[in-house]
Design a protein around this motif. Sequence first.
Motif, PDB file in Angstrom:
ATOM      1  N   MET A 234       0.874  -1.144   0.167  1.00 55.48           N
ATOM      2  CA  MET A 234       0.005   0.013  -0.024  1.00 55.48           C
ATOM      3  C   MET A 234       0.855   1.398   0.113  1.00 55.48           C
ATOM      4  N   ASP A 235       0.306   2.282  -0.539  1.00 57.18           N
ATOM      5  CA  ASP A 235       1.045   3.589  -0.515  1.00 57.18           C
ATOM      6  C   ASP A 235       1.373   4.083   0.860  1.00 57.18           C
ATOM      7  N   LYS A 236       2.606   4.468   0.814  1.00 53.69           N
ATOM      8  CA  LYS A 236       3.082   4.789   2.129  1.00 53.69           C
ATOM      9  C   LYS A 236       2.258   6.025   2.912  1.00 53.69           C
ATOM     10  N   HIS A 237       2.036   7.123   2.184  1.00 52.97           N
ATOM     11  CA  HIS A 237       1.126   8.136   2.595  1.00 52.97           C
ATOM     12  C   HIS A 237      -0.083   7.669   3.215  1.00 52.97           C
ATOM     13  N   LEU A 238      -0.820   6.830   2.287  1.00 44.70           N
ATOM     14  CA  LEU A 238      -2.075   6.245   2.567  1.00 44.70           C
ATOM     15  C   LEU A 238      -2.238   5.810   3.704  1.00 44.70           C
ATOM     16  N   ARG A 239      -0.957   4.589   3.987  1.00 42.46           N
ATOM     17  CA  ARG A 239      -0.959   4.016   5.313  1.00 42.46           C
ATOM     18  C   ARG A 239      -0.516   4.918   6.623  1.00 42.46           C
ATOM     19  N   SER A 240       0.223   5.851   6.351  1.00 44.67           N
ATOM     20  CA  SER A 240       0.379   6.992   7.649  1.00 44.67           C
ATOM     21  C   SER A 240      -0.880   7.456   7.744  1.00 44.67           C
ATOM     22  N   GLU A 241      -1.672   8.087   6.928  1.00 41.02           N
ATOM     23  CA  GLU A 241      -2.949   8.627   6.913  1.00 41.02           C
ATOM     24  C   GLU A 241      -4.066   7.620   7.708  1.00 41.02           C
ATOM     25  N   MET A 242      -3.976   6.505   7.164  1.00 44.14           N
ATOM     26  CA  MET A 242      -4.859   5.551   7.935  1.00 44.14           C
ATOM     27  C   MET A 242      -4.688   5.262   9.306  1.00 44.14           C
ATOM     28  N   ILE A 243      -3.347   5.288   9.758  1.00 49.31           N
ATOM     29  CA  ILE A 243      -3.110   5.185  11.102  1.00 49.31           C
ATOM     30  C   ILE A 243      -3.173   6.313  11.998  1.00 49.31           C
ATOM     31  N   ARG A 244      -2.993   7.562  11.291  1.00 49.57           N
ATOM     32  CA  ARG A 244      -3.331   8.940  12.145  1.00 49.57           C
ATOM     33  C   ARG A 244      -4.739   9.023  12.181  1.00 49.57           C
ATOM     34  N   GLN A 245      -5.608   8.688  11.256  1.00 48.76           N
ATOM     35  CA  GLN A 245      -7.106   8.612  11.616  1.00 48.76           C
ATOM     36  C   GLN A 245      -7.815   7.590  12.442  1.00 48.76           C
ATOM     37  N   ALA A 246      -6.858   6.499  12.397  1.00 53.44           N
ATOM     38  CA  ALA A 246      -7.483   5.274  13.568  1.00 53.44           C
ATOM     39  C   ALA A 246      -6.930   6.005  14.804  1.00 53.44           C
ATOM     40  N   MET A 247      -5.817   6.454  14.901  1.00 56.20           N
ATOM     41  CA  MET A 247      -5.384   7.042  16.366  1.00 56.20           C
ATOM     42  C   MET A 247      -6.235   8.352  16.803  1.00 56.20           C
ATOM     43  N   ASP A 248      -6.774   9.132  15.953  1.00 52.65           N
ATOM     44  CA  ASP A 248      -7.609  10.169  16.264  1.00 52.65           C
ATOM     45  C   ASP A 248      -8.877   9.672  16.505  1.00 52.65           C
ATOM     46  N   ALA A 249      -9.447   8.630  15.788  1.00 52.92           N
ATOM     47  CA  ALA A 249     -10.695   8.169  16.124  1.00 52.92           C
ATOM     48  C   ALA A 249     -10.880   7.816  17.391  1.00 52.92           C
ATOM     49  N   LYS A 250      -9.651   7.128  17.773  1.00 49.74           N
ATOM     50  CA  LYS A 250      -9.656   6.593  19.373  1.00 49.74           C
ATOM     51  C   LYS A 250     -10.015   7.573  20.430  1.00 49.74           C
ATOM     52  N   GLU A 251      -9.480   8.833  20.097  1.00 50.85           N
ATOM     53  CA  GLU A 251      -9.687  10.106  21.239  1.00 50.85           C
ATOM     54  C   GLU A 251     -11.140  10.060  21.305  1.00 50.85           C
ATOM     55  N   THR A 252     -12.190   9.688  20.382  1.00 47.55           N
ATOM     56  CA  THR A 252     -13.587   9.991  20.357  1.00 47.55           C
ATOM     57  C   THR A 252     -14.254   8.850  21.118  1.00 47.55           C
ATOM     58  N   SER A 253     -13.499   8.008  21.449  1.00 45.06           N
ATOM     59  CA  SER A 253     -14.068   6.626  21.864  1.00 45.06           C
ATOM     60  C   SER A 253     -14.979   6.702  23.227  1.00 45.06           C
ATOM     61  N   TYR A 254     -16.086   6.297  23.090  1.00 45.42           N
ATOM     62  CA  TYR A 254     -17.270   6.326  23.968  1.00 45.42           C
ATOM     63  C   TYR A 254     -17.065   4.811  24.778  1.00 45.42           C
ATOM     64  N   SER A 255     -16.201   4.897  25.943  1.00 43.00           N
ATOM     65  CA  SER A 255     -15.900   3.639  26.637  1.00 43.00           C
ATOM     66  C   SER A 255     -15.934   3.831  28.132  1.00 43.00           C
ATOM     67  N   PRO A 256     -16.981   4.732  28.752  1.00 38.56           N
ATOM     68  CA  PRO A 256     -17.006   4.855  30.149  1.00 38.56           C
ATOM     69  C   PRO A 256     -17.157   3.363  31.014  1.00 38.56           C
ATOM     70  N   TYR A 257     -17.376   2.344  30.430  1.00 42.58           N
ATOM     71  CA  TYR A 257     -17.716   1.239  31.244  1.00 42.58           C
ATOM     72  C   TYR A 257     -16.268   0.348  31.218  1.00 42.58           C
ATOM     73  N   SER A 258     -15.837   0.291  29.976  1.00 45.85           N
ATOM     74  CA  SER A 258     -14.517  -0.553  29.870  1.00 45.85           C
ATOM     75  C   SER A 258     -13.111   0.013  30.172  1.00 45.85           C
ATOM     76  N   LYS A 259     -13.288   1.237  29.817  1.00 50.68           N
ATOM     77  CA  LYS A 259     -12.140   2.446  29.595  1.00 50.68           C
ATOM     78  C   LYS A 259     -11.115   1.678  28.540  1.00 50.68           C
ATOM     79  N   PHE A 260     -11.834   0.917  27.835  1.00 49.85           N
ATOM     80  CA  PHE A 260     -10.703   0.379  26.693  1.00 49.85           C
ATOM     81  C   PHE A 260     -11.238   1.173  25.444  1.00 49.85           C
ATOM     82  N   ARG A 261     -10.418   1.851  24.857  1.00 47.59           N
ATOM     83  CA  ARG A 261     -10.672   2.979  23.736  1.00 47.59           C
ATOM     84  C   ARG A 261     -10.018   2.218  22.458  1.00 47.59           C
ATOM     85  N   VAL A 262     -10.782   2.347  21.391  1.00 45.89           N
ATOM     86  CA  VAL A 262     -10.315   1.814  20.157  1.00 45.89           C
ATOM     87  C   VAL A 262     -10.909   2.839  19.215  1.00 45.89           C
TER      88      VAL A 262
END
Length: 135
Positions: free
Chosen positions: A1-29
């Motif tokens: 896979m294209d290197k830029h796309l891959r790092s963009e996917m990683i960045r977006q997955a990590m950003d998405a984790k910040e909005t995790s709603y996980s008050p019960y497990s505290k396990f953010r994904v």
Amino acid sequence: MDKHLRSEMIRQAMDAKETSYSPYSKFRVGASVLTSDGTIYSGCNVENASYGLAICAERNAIFQAAFAGKRKIVAVAVSSDERGFLTPCGACRQVISEFADDKTEIILVNTAGKSKSVSFQSIFPTPPALNKLKK
Ligand SMILES: [Zn+2]
């Protein structure tokens, strides 16, 4: 896979984790999904007081892609707060298989942002026969 796309996917997955709603497990994904037209969709896990109604980050992202009309998944990135690499649960593997092909890549991202790739086929080697209907 294209290197830029891959790092963009990683960045977006990590950003998405910040909005995790996980008050019960505290396990953010957080997860991101790259579709065949080059668009990236992301999602976080969303829990509920009725525990069984929780949804994983991967499915959240995939359902958004499906809602946008996308039907081919090129790659899925999964990010957590673990030092190790979290892999998609069984339910998510089943849902990924609906839109995956032989080349679909799974990018696992740990809390430090380190990543490694595995083929979807290696973590879900025998999709249900019903999947053949869509091929
Ligand atoms: Zn899952």
